[in-house]
Design an enzyme around this catalytic site. Structure first.
Site, short mmCIF file in Angstrom:
data_model
loop_
_atom_site.label_atom_id
_atom_site.label_comp_id
_atom_site.label_asym_id
_atom_site.label_seq_id
_atom_site.Cartn_x
_atom_site.Cartn_y
_atom_site.Cartn_z
N LYS A 66 0.73 -1.33 -0.05
CA LYS A 66 0.26 -0.56 0.42
C LYS A 66 1.03 1.10 0.00
CE LYS A 66 -4.22 -1.41 1.78
NZ LYS A 66 -5.08 -2.07 2.78
N ASN A 87 -4.90 2.20 -1.50
CA ASN A 87 -5.71 0.82 -1.90
C ASN A 87 -6.37 0.61 -3.29
OD1 ASN A 87 -7.81 1.76 -1.29
ND2 ASN A 87 -8.88 0.33 -0.39
P1 NDP Z 1 0.11 -2.05 11.19
O1 NDP Z 1 1.43 -3.42 11.24
O2 NDP Z 1 0.88 -0.74 10.53
O3 NDP Z 1 0.04 -2.05 12.71
C1 NDP Z 1 -0.31 -3.00 13.98
C2 NDP Z 1 -0.83 -1.94 14.61
O4 NDP Z 1 -1.49 -3.24 15.87
C3 NDP Z 1 0.23 -1.15 15.42
O5 NDP Z 1 -1.20 -0.57 15.81
C4 NDP Z 1 0.35 -1.92 16.73
O6 NDP Z 1 0.92 -1.50 17.63
C5 NDP Z 1 -1.73 -3.07 17.41
N1 NDP Z 1 -0.80 -4.37 17.80
C6 NDP Z 1 -0.61 -5.30 17.43
N2 NDP Z 1 -0.50 -6.51 18.50
C7 NDP Z 1 -0.69 -5.67 19.03
C8 NDP Z 1 -1.48 -6.86 20.48
N3 NDP Z 1 -0.88 -7.36 20.50
N4 NDP Z 1 -1.25 -5.41 21.27
C9 NDP Z 1 -2.04 -4.11 20.92
N5 NDP Z 1 -1.70 -3.62 19.67
C10 NDP Z 1 -1.55 -4.65 19.00
O7 NDP Z 1 -1.40 -3.24 10.79
P2 NDP Z 1 -2.03 -3.01 9.89
O8 NDP Z 1 -2.77 -1.03 10.66
O9 NDP Z 1 -2.04 -1.95 8.36
O10 NDP Z 1 -3.66 -3.67 10.21
C11 NDP Z 1 -4.06 -4.15 11.14
C12 NDP Z 1 -5.07 -4.57 11.18
O11 NDP Z 1 -6.57 -3.71 10.55
C13 NDP Z 1 -4.91 -6.18 9.74
O12 NDP Z 1 -4.96 -6.70 11.26
C14 NDP Z 1 -5.89 -6.43 9.12
O13 NDP Z 1 -6.05 -7.37 8.06
C15 NDP Z 1 -6.67 -5.44 9.33
N6 NDP Z 1 -7.06 -4.84 7.69
C16 NDP Z 1 -8.98 -4.84 7.92
C17 NDP Z 1 -9.64 -4.56 7.08
C18 NDP Z 1 -10.27 -4.53 5.79
O14 NDP Z 1 -11.33 -4.20 5.50
N7 NDP Z 1 -11.41 -4.90 7.15
C19 NDP Z 1 -8.60 -3.16 5.08
C20 NDP Z 1 -7.54 -2.83 6.46
C21 NDP Z 1 -6.72 -3.18 7.14
P3 NDP Z 1 2.48 -1.16 17.92
O15 NDP Z 1 1.96 -0.20 17.62
O16 NDP Z 1 2.47 -1.20 19.15
O17 NDP Z 1 3.07 -2.29 17.65
#
Ligand code: NDP
Length: 271
Positions: A66, A87
């Site tokens: 993306k 996207n």
């Molecule tokens: P990123 O890797 O960019 O970000 C991940 C985020 O999750 C960060 O804020 C991270 O925190 C946090 N995180 C991960 N594990 C934990 C945990 N155990 N406890 C607390 N916080 C946690 O991922 P994306 O933002 O790209 O994607 C996030 C989700 O969104 C994915 O599951 C994806 O499948 C979903 N998604 C769904 C869509 C839909 O159409 N329904 C569209 C786009 C995405 P930290 O910064 O502290 O690491």
């Protein structure tokens, strides 16, 4: 010859986009073909160029490309600029138009499909990754009473608040402990915690009886986040299937100028 579109990613076999767009084109009678393209991790630009040279009209872009799609776009919408991620691509001559429909899809699912008004509500956005960044501007456009961004790594939440402060200077950012004692009407889980079956460290009292808990993750049954919200008495719970279908419908509209019906498809995919 039908117009050709594709979803590009790595991996890409899990993507439901080919199925969704096949349903949309059947429903609206559009003469188009939609495929999935697996691009090598270092081969995004070459795959795009190949697709364009062969007359491809547009693409959906998924993990991990993306940001690459954002960088190769020659024209960006305000939403894509704010999200710093693209996207949906439209190819027109030498121009590559970059859109981001994730946030619009989420808002449409919440406001239209679930009938939950965001205006004047107290909203908690959990997460500060790519998905969260794409959601903030469409959320602010709904004029919530309050927007709090919470993230495990608090610096990332602060960074997002600063990035969006020119749109709204009342956004609050912090970690999960900082929201102790605060209640929200809408809580969006935009983290990937549910991918790993992990709960969020949300304090008790985050949800009210009328709250909507929305997990943008889909396909894993009831996630620990939704289970916690249910235990805490939140009345409305939703996974991210509606968001997935609505962001696709938004892309379809950009490409074809027709908005497909989504309700039945959302129900079918949820089953
Ligand atoms: P990123 O890797 O960019 O970000 C991940 C985020 O999750 C960060 O804020 C991270 O925190 C946090 N995180 C991960 N594990 C934990 C945990 N155990 N406890 C607390 N916080 C946690 O991922 P994306 O933002 O790209 O994607 C996030 C989700 O969104 C994915 O599951 C994806 O499948 C979903 N998604 C769904 C869509 C839909 O159409 N329904 C569209 C786009 C995405 P930290 O910064 O502290 O690491």
């Amino acid at each position: 010859m039908p117009d050709t579109y594709a979803v590009i990613g790595n991996p890409v076999t899990y993507s439901k986009s080919p199925l969704i767009h096949a349903e949309f084109s059947k429903q609206t009678g559009q003469d188009m073909y939609y495929e999935a393209i697996l691009a090598p991790l270092n081969g995004f630009a070459a795959a795009i160029e190949d697709f364009r040279q062969n007359g491809g009209k547009g693409m959906n872009v998924t993990i991990p490309f993306k940001v690459d799609a954002y960088k190769i776009s020659t024209q960006l919408t305000e939403q894509a600029t704010a999200a710093r991620a693209v996207n949906t691509l439209v190819f027109d001559g030498d121009e590559i138009y970059g859109h981001n429909t994730d946030g619009a899809g989420l808002i449409r699912d919440i406001v239209i499909n679930l009938g939950f008004a965001i205006t004047a509500k107290r909203v908690l956005l959990c997460g500060a990754g790519g998905a969260a960044r794409g959601i903030i501007l469409p959320l602010l456009n709904q004029e919530p009473r309050m927007l709090v961004i919470s993230n495990r790594t608090v610096q990332k939440a602060h960074k997002l608040r600063k990035q969006f402060s020119s749109y709204n200077n009342t956004i609050v950012s912090g970690n999960y402990e900082d929201i102790t004692g605060k209640e929200f009407d809408l809580v969006i889980n935009a983290t990937s915690a549910s991918l790993f079956g992990e709960p969020l460290p949300l304090p008790q009292g985050t949800f009210s009886a009328e709250s909507l808990a929305y997990d943008i993750m889909y396909g894993n049954g009831q996630t620990p986040f939704l289970q916690f919200a249910s235990q805490e008495g939140a009345e409305y719970l939703s996974d991210g299937i509606g968001m997935l279908v609505e962001q696709a419908a938004e892309s379809f509209f950009i490409w074809r100028g027709i908005r497909p019906e989504t309700k039945q498809l959302i129900e079918m995919l949820r089953k």
